[in-house]
Design a protein around this motif. Structure first.
Motif, PDB file in Angstrom:
ATOM      1  N   TYR A  58       0.861  -1.179   0.000  1.00 20.87           N
ATOM      2  CA  TYR A  58       0.000   0.000   0.000  1.00 20.87           C
ATOM      3  C   TYR A  58       0.892   1.222   0.000  1.00 20.87           C
ATOM      4  N   THR A  59       0.490   2.250  -0.752  1.00 21.01           N
ATOM      5  CA  THR A  59       1.223   3.510  -0.695  1.00 21.01           C
ATOM      6  C   THR A  59       0.850   4.247   0.588  1.00 21.01           C
ATOM      7  N   GLY A  60       1.609   5.283   0.882  1.00 18.06           N
ATOM      8  CA  GLY A  60       1.267   6.096   2.045  1.00 18.06           C
ATOM      9  C   GLY A  60      -0.143   6.666   1.932  1.00 18.06           C
ATOM     10  N   LEU A  61      -0.544   7.095   0.736  1.00 19.97           N
ATOM     11  CA  LEU A  61      -1.896   7.629   0.541  1.00 19.97           C
ATOM     12  C   LEU A  61      -2.966   6.567   0.777  1.00 19.97           C
ATOM     13  N   GLU A  62      -2.730   5.346   0.328  1.00 18.24           N
ATOM     14  CA  GLU A  62      -3.709   4.270   0.552  1.00 18.24           C
ATOM     15  C   GLU A  62      -3.836   3.944   2.040  1.00 18.24           C
ATOM     16  N   ILE A  63      -2.746   4.029   2.769  1.00 18.97           N
ATOM     17  CA  ILE A  63      -2.809   3.802   4.215  1.00 18.97           C
ATOM     18  C   ILE A  63      -3.627   4.904   4.887  1.00 18.97           C
ATOM     19  N   ILE A  64      -3.428   6.142   4.467  1.00 16.17           N
ATOM     20  CA  ILE A  64      -4.224   7.249   5.016  1.00 16.17           C
ATOM     21  C   ILE A  64      -5.707   7.023   4.721  1.00 16.17           C
ATOM     22  N   GLU A  65      -6.025   6.579   3.509  1.00 15.08           N
ATOM     23  CA  GLU A  65      -7.423   6.309   3.163  1.00 15.08           C
ATOM     24  C   GLU A  65      -8.022   5.258   4.091  1.00 15.08           C
ATOM     25  N   LYS A  66      -7.270   4.228   4.433  1.00 13.95           N
ATOM     26  CA  LYS A  66      -7.765   3.194   5.345  1.00 13.95           C
ATOM     27  C   LYS A  66      -7.980   3.771   6.744  1.00 13.95           C
ATOM     28  N   GLN A  68      -8.652   6.972   7.381  1.00 11.01           N
ATOM     29  CA  GLN A  68      -9.782   7.888   7.255  1.00 11.01           C
ATOM     30  C   GLN A  68     -11.113   7.150   7.172  1.00 11.01           C
ATOM     31  N   SER A  69     -11.132   5.971   6.573  1.00 10.66           N
ATOM     32  CA  SER A  69     -12.387   5.238   6.396  1.00 10.66           C
ATOM     33  C   SER A  69     -12.745   4.398   7.613  1.00 10.66           C
ATOM     34  N   SER A  70     -11.996   4.553   8.682  1.00  6.87           N
ATOM     35  CA  SER A  70     -12.254   3.854   9.942  1.00  6.87           C
ATOM     36  C   SER A  70     -12.011   2.359   9.868  1.00  6.87           C
ATOM     37  N   GLU A  71     -11.339   1.896   8.810  1.00  5.50           N
ATOM     38  CA  GLU A  71     -10.965   0.486   8.794  1.00  5.50           C
ATOM     39  C   GLU A  71      -9.923   0.206   9.866  1.00  5.50           C
ATOM     40  N   ALA A  96      -5.393  14.646   1.374  1.00  4.53           N
ATOM     41  CA  ALA A  96      -5.761  13.242   1.582  1.00  4.53           C
ATOM     42  C   ALA A  96      -5.875  12.904   3.070  1.00  4.53           C
ATOM     43  N   GLY A  97      -5.236  13.715   3.918  1.00  4.51           N
ATOM     44  CA  GLY A  97      -5.366  13.448   5.350  1.00  4.51           C
ATOM     45  C   GLY A  97      -4.072  13.433   6.126  1.00  4.51           C
TER      46      GLY A  97
END
Length: 127
Positions: A58-66, A68-71, A96-97
């Motif tokens: 996962y990229t750093g952005l994909e980790i932030i998305e996870k 942010q999405s409360s996963e 992105a967060g």
């Protein structure tokens, strides 16, 4: 003792940052890729998460998305490290967060200064 997660795929840089942070008495967990970072985030909480922008898994952005999405349960502040230092990339990362951005290459002393500011700001908000 403040706990920090460092997710960085470049082994030499990861070792340098971990050694520098441990010398400053931080407890540091390290991940060599995005998958390992996710696994650590799912079972631990951190005062600060330092993410590399480009990592396998996962990229750093994909980790932030996870996050942010409360996963992944609520975590501390996020500092993104990236060689993509153009203004629009920084804005994209912050939108992105990520709470903070630091461009590569950087000196370990500058990183420590930034982390001290970040963690001090967090403490100020708590009291």
């Amino acid at each position: 003792m403040k706990r920090i997660l460092l997710a960085e795929d470049e082994e030499v840089l990861r070792m340098l940052v971990v050694d520098t942070l441990e010398d400053e008495d931080y407890e540091v967990d390290k991940a060599a890729d995005g998958m390992e970072a996710i696994q650590l985030l799912e079972s631990n909480t951190y005062d600060l998460i330092i993410l590399d922008y480009m990592m396998p898994g996962y990229t750093g952005l994909e980790i932030i998305e996870k996050i942010q999405s409360s996963e992944i349960k609520n975590q501390g502040k996020i500092l993104m490290l990236s060689a993509k230092s153009q203004q629009f990339e920084q804005e994209r990362i912050l939108e992105a967060g990520a709470d903070y951005f630091m461009s590569k290459p950087f000196s370990p002393l500058k990183l420590i200064e930034k982390i001290e500011v970040i963690l001090h700001e967090t403490e100020s908000l708590l009291y």
